[in-house]
Enzyme design. Structure first.
Site, short mmCIF file in Angstrom:
data_model
loop_
_atom_site.label_atom_id
_atom_site.label_comp_id
_atom_site.label_asym_id
_atom_site.label_seq_id
_atom_site.Cartn_x
_atom_site.Cartn_y
_atom_site.Cartn_z
N VAL A 7 -4.41 -40.49 -95.82
CA VAL A 7 -5.00 -41.71 -96.37
C VAL A 7 -5.82 -41.35 -97.59
O VAL A 7 -6.63 -40.43 -97.56
CB VAL A 7 -5.91 -42.40 -95.33
CG1 VAL A 7 -6.50 -43.67 -95.91
CG2 VAL A 7 -5.15 -42.70 -94.05
N CYS A 8 -5.58 -42.10 -98.67
CA CYS A 8 -6.41 -41.93 -99.86
C CYS A 8 -6.70 -43.31 -100.44
O CYS A 8 -6.37 -44.33 -99.84
CB CYS A 8 -5.76 -40.99 -100.88
SG CYS A 8 -4.34 -41.63 -101.73
N ASN A 9 -7.30 -43.32 -101.59
CA ASN A 9 -7.73 -44.59 -102.18
C ASN A 9 -6.55 -45.46 -102.56
O ASN A 9 -6.48 -46.63 -102.20
CB ASN A 9 -8.64 -44.33 -103.37
CG ASN A 9 -9.49 -45.52 -103.71
OD1 ASN A 9 -9.89 -46.27 -102.83
ND2 ASN A 9 -9.76 -45.71 -104.98
#
Length: 103
Positions: A7-9
């Site tokens: 998960v990232c931005n």
């Protein structure tokens, strides 16, 4: 088959790390599915896919406690080491995911 979600931005830079992790898994002869999603898609992914490990990128580490609260222990949740993320060290991040699984 292990399923690892990062998960990232926005899901962009982490997709490069996914490629490196898949290469490291292939080199070890491991069968894994690894993919990256932005924060906005995490709930849908968890609801619709089998996920063994959820790894949070440094830019969204503020979500770590919430994900642990909502998804652990069914899903192992951890945060990606900032140095490994910055250097795109897929082998180290894969090892971390496998450690979370106890493999």
């Amino acid at each position: 088959m292990k399923n690892i979600m990062l998960v990232c931005n926005a899901g962009m830079s982490t997709s490069m790390l996914v490629t490196k992790m898949l290469k490291a898994a292939s080199d070890k002869g491991l069968e894994v599915t690894i993919w990256a999603v932005p924060i906005s898609e995490v709930a849908d992914e968890v609801a619709n896919k089998t996920i063994d490990v959820l790894l949070v990128g440094p830019q969204v580490k503020f979500m770590l406690d919430e994900y642990k609260e909502n998804y652990a222990p069914a899903i192992k949740v951890g945060d990606i080491n900032m140095v490994d993320y910055g250097t795109m060290n897929g082998a180290n991040v894969l090892e971390f995911a496998l450690q979370l699984l106890g493999d």
